[in-house]
Design an enzyme around this catalytic site. Structure first.
Site, PDB file in Angstrom:
ATOM      1  N   LEU A 239       0.719  -1.405  -0.382  1.00 13.44           N
ATOM      2  CA  LEU A 239       0.193   0.422  -0.073  1.00 13.44           C
ATOM      3  C   LEU A 239       0.826   1.294   0.073  1.00 13.44           C
ATOM      4  CD1 LEU A 239      -2.914  -1.109   2.409  1.00 13.44           C
ATOM      5  CD2 LEU A 239      -3.330  -0.696  -0.081  1.00 13.44           C
ATOM      6  N   HIS A 240       1.418   1.585  -1.866  1.00 15.57           N
ATOM      7  CA  HIS A 240       2.206   2.814  -1.092  1.00 15.57           C
ATOM      8  C   HIS A 240       2.081   4.125  -1.310  1.00 15.57           C
ATOM      9  CE1 HIS A 240       5.051  -0.394  -3.036  1.00 15.57           C
ATOM     10  NE2 HIS A 240       4.226  -0.835  -4.072  1.00 15.57           N
ATOM     11  N   ASP A 241       0.597   4.606  -1.340  1.00 16.01           N
ATOM     12  CA  ASP A 241      -0.267   5.650  -1.095  1.00 16.01           C
ATOM     13  C   ASP A 241      -0.758   5.781   0.178  1.00 16.01           C
ATOM     14  OD1 ASP A 241       0.183   6.377  -3.318  1.00 16.01           O
ATOM     15  OD2 ASP A 241      -1.529   6.128  -4.056  1.00 16.01           O
TER      16      ASP A 241
END
Ligand code: RIB
Ligand code: CA
Length: 320
Positions: A239-241
């Site tokens: 979950l980069h953001d």
């Protein structure tokens, strides 16, 4: 008093979780969500952002922004985020309408109206921000902190060996932002890898919260998890953001960071969009060195790694 955030996003599945975290956090007031072309066409990004705002019972204004990079052709990522950008969940059309005003105008006006008060969190290509800076260069001073999800700090990228998607997609915009003098923090895609990824046990624990937020966050990212199993993706749910949002909300979640000069490669044959992080401060040590912009100062705080248990704890808190 609550902290003021503006979120610029190409809203797909992991962007939606990041937006939700900010909207659900008791200390954060999201002034606006501005949508940019990236993973999704802005039309789809706007719908996904408005759906997320509505799910949270908020009235946060959503503004539609640039529908293509400054110079390059748009390259979307429906194959990764699903045909609707939300893992193919086909959520209902939101009732909340997009604002009539354009995202770039909203960014300029909000930065002016709330000078030195706003944290800008960018979760997509930097086209809207570069366009806003072109219109109002003083915005670089007015934004108190800008947390950029983008880049790969001298490590392998996710769309090419050299580059991460958000920066690769619109490298000219990224270079403008990195050279603007704004108080920047970079959270590269590598920060969301490894132990930051949600394991099967983490995902089960989130579902066990049994809230609409938890279900939404996991459901719309399930497509990406499945895809990663059959492609060269990372294991688990990356979950980069949301990891960038976690650092924006609580800087203590960052475990290792450094202040460097960061620049963006535009012309490299193999390295378009590479974020070149001067970790050894080589540029600053060359006597008399200035580039055509006269810039040599360290221009970004680069986060290299986060405290995985703390980040997951914050995520759970926001999804309760
Ligand atoms: O490279 C990671 C970025 O592209 C994130 O903003 C995420 O939304 C993704 O697909
Ligand atoms: Ca994104």
């Amino acid at each position: 008093m609550k902290r003021k955030f503006i979120i610029d996003t190409d809203t797909a599945s992991d962007d939606a979780v990041a937006i939700l975290m900010a909207l659900r956090h008791p200390d954060i007031d999201v002034l606006a969500v501005t949508v940019v072309s990236g993973n999704m066409h802005v039309r789809d990004g706007s719908r996904n952002a408005r759906y997320t705002v509505e799910l949270c019972g908020a009235q946060t204004p959503v503004y539609v922004g640039c529908d293509r990079p400054l110079l390059r052709e748009p390259v979307h990522a429906y194959w990764y985020h699903g045909p609707d950008g939300m893992g193919g969940m086909n959520y209902a059309e939101p009732g909340l309408q997009a604002q009539k005003a354009r995202a770039v105008d909203a960014l300029v006006e909000l930065a002016r109206a709330h000078a030195n008060e706003v944290t800008l969190v960018t979760l997509g290509p930097l086209t809207n921000i570069a366009a806003a800076l072109a219109r109002a260069p003083e915005m670089a001073e007015q934004i108190s902190r800008c947390v950029v999800m983008g880049g790969a700090a001298n490590v392998v990228g996710n769309v090419t060996p050299a580059a991460e998607y958000n920066i690769w997609c619109d490298p000219e915009a990224a270079r403008i932002v990195f050279r603007s003098g704004m108080n920047l923090e970079m959270v590269g895609w590598e920060v969301g890898r490894g132990d930051a990824a949600l394991t099967d046990a983490d995902i089960a624990a989130v579902y066990a919260l049994n809230t609409p937020y938890a279900e939404f966050a996991m459901d719309c990212n399930a497509h990406a998890v499945e895809l990663a199993k059959h492609w060269q993706g990372d294991p688990g749910m990356t979950l980069h953001d949301p990891t960038a949002m976690a650092i924006a909300i609580d800087p203590g979640i960052s475990k290792r960071s450094g202040h460097y000069r960061v620049d963006v490669e535009l012309r490299g044959e193999l390295t378009r969009g590479m974020t070149v992080v001067d970790e050894r401060h080589t540029v600053g040590t060359q006597a008399g060195f200035t580039d055509e912009w006269g810039v040599r100062e360290r221009n970004a705080l680069v986060h290299h790694a986060l405290d995985a248990p703390r980040w997951k704890e914050l995520l759970m808190e926001c999804l309760k």
